[in-house]
Write a protein that holds these residues in place. Structure first.
Motif, PDB file in Angstrom:
ATOM      1  N   MET A 178      -3.740   5.855   2.756  1.00  0.00           N
ATOM      2  CA  MET A 178      -3.870   5.943   1.304  1.00  0.00           C
ATOM      3  C   MET A 178      -2.696   6.691   0.693  1.00  0.00           C
ATOM      4  SD  MET A 178      -5.540   5.074  -1.379  1.00  0.00           S
ATOM      5  CE  MET A 178      -7.140   4.512  -0.768  1.00  0.00           C
TER       6      MET A 178
ATOM      7  N   TYR B 281      -5.236  11.017  -5.230  1.00  0.00           N
ATOM      8  CA  TYR B 281      -5.959   9.751  -5.264  1.00  0.00           C
ATOM      9  C   TYR B 281      -6.522   9.464  -6.641  1.00  0.00           C
ATOM     10  CZ  TYR B 281      -9.303   6.065  -4.681  1.00  0.00           C
ATOM     11  OH  TYR B 281      -9.975   4.882  -4.842  1.00  0.00           O
TER      12      TYR B 281
ATOM     13  N   TRP C  67      -6.085   6.135  -8.683  1.00  0.00           N
ATOM     14  CA  TRP C  67      -7.202   5.257  -9.079  1.00  0.00           C
ATOM     15  C   TRP C  67      -7.129   4.934 -10.569  1.00  0.00           C
ATOM     16  CZ3 TRP C  67     -11.216   6.264 -12.575  1.00  0.00           C
ATOM     17  CH2 TRP C  67     -12.181   5.254 -12.662  1.00  0.00           C
TER      18      TRP C  67
ATOM     19  N   GLN D  61      -8.993  -8.176  -1.551  1.00  0.00           N
ATOM     20  CA  GLN D  61      -9.939  -7.079  -1.697  1.00  0.00           C
ATOM     21  C   GLN D  61     -10.299  -6.478  -0.337  1.00  0.00           C
ATOM     22  OE1 GLN D  61     -11.193  -5.261  -4.044  1.00  0.00           O
ATOM     23  NE2 GLN D  61     -13.406  -5.010  -3.915  1.00  0.00           N
TER      24      GLN D  61
ATOM     25  N   LYS E 278      -7.330  -4.691   1.249  1.00  0.00           N
ATOM     26  CA  LYS E 278      -7.169  -3.370   0.625  1.00  0.00           C
ATOM     27  C   LYS E 278      -8.140  -2.368   1.222  1.00  0.00           C
ATOM     28  CE  LYS E 278      -9.482  -2.364  -2.850  1.00  0.00           C
ATOM     29  NZ  LYS E 278     -10.214  -2.313  -4.135  1.00  0.00           N
ATOM     30  N   GLU E 279      -9.396  -2.774   1.390  1.00  0.00           N
ATOM     31  CA  GLU E 279     -10.411  -1.860   1.903  1.00  0.00           C
ATOM     32  C   GLU E 279     -10.130  -1.451   3.342  1.00  0.00           C
ATOM     33  OE1 GLU E 279     -13.914  -3.570  -1.040  1.00  0.00           O
ATOM     34  OE2 GLU E 279     -14.012  -3.980   1.116  1.00  0.00           O
TER      35      GLU E 279
ATOM     36  N   HIS F  36      -7.784   1.782   2.244  1.00  0.00           N
ATOM     37  CA  HIS F  36      -8.879   2.761   2.160  1.00  0.00           C
ATOM     38  C   HIS F  36      -9.290   3.271   3.538  1.00  0.00           C
ATOM     39  CE1 HIS F  36     -10.179   2.848  -2.092  1.00  0.00           C
ATOM     40  NE2 HIS F  36      -9.598   1.660  -2.140  1.00  0.00           N
TER      41      HIS F  36
ATOM     42  N   VAL G  38     -20.767   3.673   1.871  1.00  0.00           N
ATOM     43  CA  VAL G  38     -20.095   2.652   1.062  1.00  0.00           C
ATOM     44  C   VAL G  38     -21.121   1.866   0.259  1.00  0.00           C
ATOM     45  CG1 VAL G  38     -18.249   2.459   2.780  1.00  0.00           C
ATOM     46  CG2 VAL G  38     -20.148   0.840   2.859  1.00  0.00           C
TER      47      VAL G  38
ATOM     48  N   ALA H  57     -17.240   1.192  -4.149  1.00  0.00           N
ATOM     49  CA  ALA H  57     -16.914   2.579  -3.824  1.00  0.00           C
ATOM     50  C   ALA H  57     -17.156   2.769  -2.335  1.00  0.00           C
ATOM     51  CB  ALA H  57     -17.777   3.540  -4.638  1.00  0.00           C
TER      52      ALA H  57
ATOM     53  N   ASN I  54     -12.586   6.682   2.299  1.00  0.00           N
ATOM     54  CA  ASN I  54     -11.235   6.934   1.829  1.00  0.00           C
ATOM     55  C   ASN I  54     -10.608   8.002   2.725  1.00  0.00           C
ATOM     56  OD1 ASN I  54      -8.954   7.927   0.314  1.00  0.00           O
ATOM     57  ND2 ASN I  54      -9.865   7.014  -1.520  1.00  0.00           N
TER      58      ASN I  54
ATOM     59  N   ARG J 160     -14.670   6.064  -6.234  1.00  0.00           N
ATOM     60  CA  ARG J 160     -14.572   4.685  -6.691  1.00  0.00           C
ATOM     61  C   ARG J 160     -13.303   4.075  -6.095  1.00  0.00           C
ATOM     62  NH1 ARG J 160     -15.355   6.450 -12.922  1.00  0.00           N
ATOM     63  NH2 ARG J 160     -14.339   8.291 -12.057  1.00  0.00           N
ATOM     64  N   ASN J 161     -13.380   2.811  -5.675  1.00  0.00           N
ATOM     65  CA  ASN J 161     -12.252   2.191  -4.982  1.00  0.00           C
ATOM     66  C   ASN J 161     -11.153   1.751  -5.946  1.00  0.00           C
ATOM     67  OD1 ASN J 161     -13.606   2.618  -2.627  1.00  0.00           O
ATOM     68  ND2 ASN J 161     -13.558   0.488  -1.943  1.00  0.00           N
TER      69      ASN J 161
END
Length: 692
Positions: free
Chosen positions: A23, A41, A45, A313, A316-317, A321, A436, A447, A450, A463-464
């Protein structure tokens, strides 16, 4: 043990000092790319939500999206959230090609494991490398093409969580077919309700499954689905043309030969050839898979997700994250009918090893930890319900296993605060506990975990990125930090569904956009913490509101399941809490349903049950408030659950308030036979409310 009130929000884990993480690395890339000075972060965000085009373009590059053509932009920053906007206009890519980006590697891609055979003691386990996975997908894709499967056709699975199921999905995705999946433990009626909506051309399945120490035939259920699909099919609807059966349990019978039916090996033989795959290059917004809502009070929603949105998506996670790497081993306990299967298989984008498990997670209690130790699992995904059951079982993984787990992901329901120290004490002292939340609606997370943030008991870390989440009151206004309200998303996001497959657009609009104009209404009752995290309180439609005081059902469940409550609650096997309207309909009272351990004193004696009720009310009053106390406590034989094992509160609330059984979709429940008991209790309670 520390009391839950003291635990809530307390610091339990922090990122290792001085170590880089995925991150912070991404934040540095964004700062350099756009000449910014985002310090942490939370600043990242906020920027990601305000600058959607720049943010998602940066994610595209940072996660290495494979595409034959990229777009000039991700989206207009002022794009409305509805109708769901098109993302990355002009981009062409293939989801399967991205999951197979390491397809020439000899590293293990997938490990498949099941329960131990209770008769022979044999463990059915195997693995496959990325190169072998690619070869299998190439053959399966050619076989599907030979059977006439093309772009936009639907391919379905009614199967177990095995390698063949993954290969079938990747093959269908490589062609541009649309995938949908139902777990093998679903009943035929529930499966038909889903598949009649999408009308698959081909179904993949198994001959049998092993669960809870027993082998369960699957062929009869499969035949019922195949026959049910043909019954009532109109001439303009797609006919089921092929059924592929994996001999999953070696000693179980296979179906007799029939037109269009084939075993897995025979199917692959139809696609003989080299290991090349013709990946169809499709629009970023091309449909990828259809996930179905639980549908407990109506027909399940056929939620249609776009390929590019899911890819960027989930990448990214996993990559930003969660910091998932090639050297990791990722396990998620799930069936093929839950969105966490999709979340798990997307881990292949990192080049790591994913572990598929099919069977009971608690027979014996050591089974998943045996698996984690044997294969060196580093990210262990499970449910809050499993962790609660593990705590009750008394099994201590760290006493029996040498574990490499560095992250535990929990979902399905809120993870109560006292389970955080339990995980650190009984599983591993240095573990990022990632509670999560997201859901079938977006097939990803709003969310969650992290690697750059501390973990606080009872809170989701943050929150993501790129998801402009907020908490609204009933008037559609943001509430202050610490105040409860409804979870919403105020800006478009790539994982927004395209709509509901062959279902009215009005149903889609009413599900997410009708509650508050211009935002996505998610249906979770939450609060934002002072640390920037999220506290989950339950589903908004199941919120309790006695005397105008709103609170989530999780506040009751947490107390009943807490270790320090066991002197009172040890005889409780399960529970369900809902609201009953008063006779005038202007207020409501709390009703608590209890499933008791067989043979416990409160189960055998009315006097002992009355004593338990008095103790429970006293406990709830002392630990929560008088408003939380149930007016009625009733003993039941079972709590209704969805096919994925989740409590269902809203249908029970409807039934005890007088709604007919016909308003409940029985096909979506694992145990609909318990519902008449609630109807009878509801009639009794409503009469009592009238008298008083």
């Amino acid at each position: 043990m520390t009391q839950p009130q003291q635990l809530q929000g307390s610091l339990v884990w922090s990122p290792p000092a001085g170590e880089s993480n995925s991150m912070d690395d991404f934040r540095a890339v964004v700062n350099q790319r756009y000449n910014l000075d985002l310090q942490d972060y939370h600043q990242l965000w906020r920027w990601s939500c305000d600058h959607l085009d720049q943010f998602w373009s940066a994610v595209w590059d940072h996660t290495g999206i494979v595409a034959s053509q990229r777009a000039d932009r991700a989206i207009d920053d002022d794009a409305p959230i509805y109708p769901p906007p098109k993302w990355f206009p002009g981009a062409r890519l293939n989801f399967a090609e991205n999951l197979l980006r390491f397809r020439h590697s000899q590293r293990v891609a997938v490990v498949q494991s099941t329960e131990v055979d209770t008769v022979t003691g044999k463990l059915d386990e195997r693995s496959i490398t990325y190169a072998q996975l690619n070869t299998a997908v190439a053959r399966a894709a050619r076989a599907l093409r030979a059977r006439g499967v093309a772009v936009n056709d639907c391919v379905a699975s009614y199967s177990a969580n095995n390698i063949e199921n993954l290969v079938a999905f990747l093959a269908a995705s490589s062609i541009g077919a649309v995938w949908t999946s139902a777990a093998a433990d679903f009943g035929p009626e529930g499966v038909l309700e889903r598949l009649r909506t999408v009308r698959p051309k081909v179904i993949f399945s198994v001959n049998a499954v092993r669960y809870n120490g027993k082998v369960h035939d699957h062929v009869a259920k499969l035949r019922a689905v195949v026959e049910g699909l043909e019954e009532g099919r109109s001439p303009d609807e797609q006919r089921l043309e092929g059924v592929i059966v994996v001999p999953y349990v070696a000693d179980a019978a296979l179906p007799e030969a029939a037109e269009g039916w084939a075993t897995w090996d025979a199917f692959l033989a139809e696609g003989e050839g080299d290991d090349s795959i013709a990946f169809e290059q499709l629009d970023f917004n091309h449909p990828l898979w259809i996930l179905f809502s639980s549908g407990t009070t109506g027909k399940p929603k056929a939620i249609t997700h776009r390929a590019g949105g899911m890819l960027i998506q989930l990448a990214k996670e996993h990559l930003i994250h969660g910091g998932l790497r090639e050297t990791d081993v990722f396990f998620q306990h799930t069936t093929t009918g839950w969105m966490m299967w999709n979340f798990l298989i997307a881990g292949l984008v990192s080049g790591c090893t994913i572990v598929l498990y099919d069977g009971s997670p608690l027979k014996p209690a050591s089974v998943l930890w045996d698996l984690a130790e044997k294969h060196g699992v580093t990210t262990f995904g499970t449910s809050a319900a499993y962790l609660g059951a593990l705590e009750k079982s008394g099994y201590v993984p760290r006493e029996h296993h040498q574990l490499k787990v560095r992250q535990i992901l929990s979902t399905g329901s809120p993870l109560r605060a006292e389970l955080y120290p339990f995980i650190l004490e009984k599983i591993g002292a240095d573990i990022l506990i990632g509670s999560v939340t997201g859901g079938t609606d977006l097939c990803s997370l709003f969310a969650g975990h992290n690697v750059a943030l501390p973990v606080r008991a009872g809170e989701i870390q943050a929150r993501n990125l790129g998801l402009d989440m907020d908490v609204f009151d009933d008037a559609g206004e943001p509430v202050p930090v610490g105040r409860e309200g409804d979870l919403v998303c105020k800006r478009p996001f790539p994982a927004q569904p395209l709509g509901f497959w062959k279902q009215p657009e009005s149903k889609y609009f009413d599900s997410y956009y009708a509650q508050f104009p211009g935002v996505w209404y998610h249906g979770d009752f939450v609060s934002l913490s002072e640390h920037g995290g999220l506290v989950m309180l339950g589903r908004s439609d199941g919120i309790l509101n006695p005397g105008g005081i709103r609170f989530g059902s999780s506040e009751i469940y947490e107390l009943l399941e807490a270790a320090e409550s066991q002197d009172v609650t040890s005889c409780i096997a399960d529970s369900l809490v809902v609201a009953l309207k008063t006779a005038k309909g202007d207020d409501e009272v709390v009703v608590l349903f209890l499933v008791l351990q067989p043979g416990c004193p409160a189960d055998a004696s009315p006097d002992e049950f009355a004593k338990l009720v008095k103790q429970l009310v006293g406990l709830i009053r002392a630990k929560r408030s008088a408003r939380h106390c149930p007016k009625f406590v009733r003993k039941v034989t079972g709590c209704p659950k969805t096919l994925n094992g989740k409590r269902i509160e809203v249908p029970v609330k409807k039934l005890i308030n007088g709604a007919p059984l016909s308003t409940i979709n029985l096909a979506t429940l694992a145990n609909p036979e318990v519902l008449p008991e609630y109807i009878a209790i509801g009639e009794e309670l409503r009469e009592e409310m009238k008298r008083h």
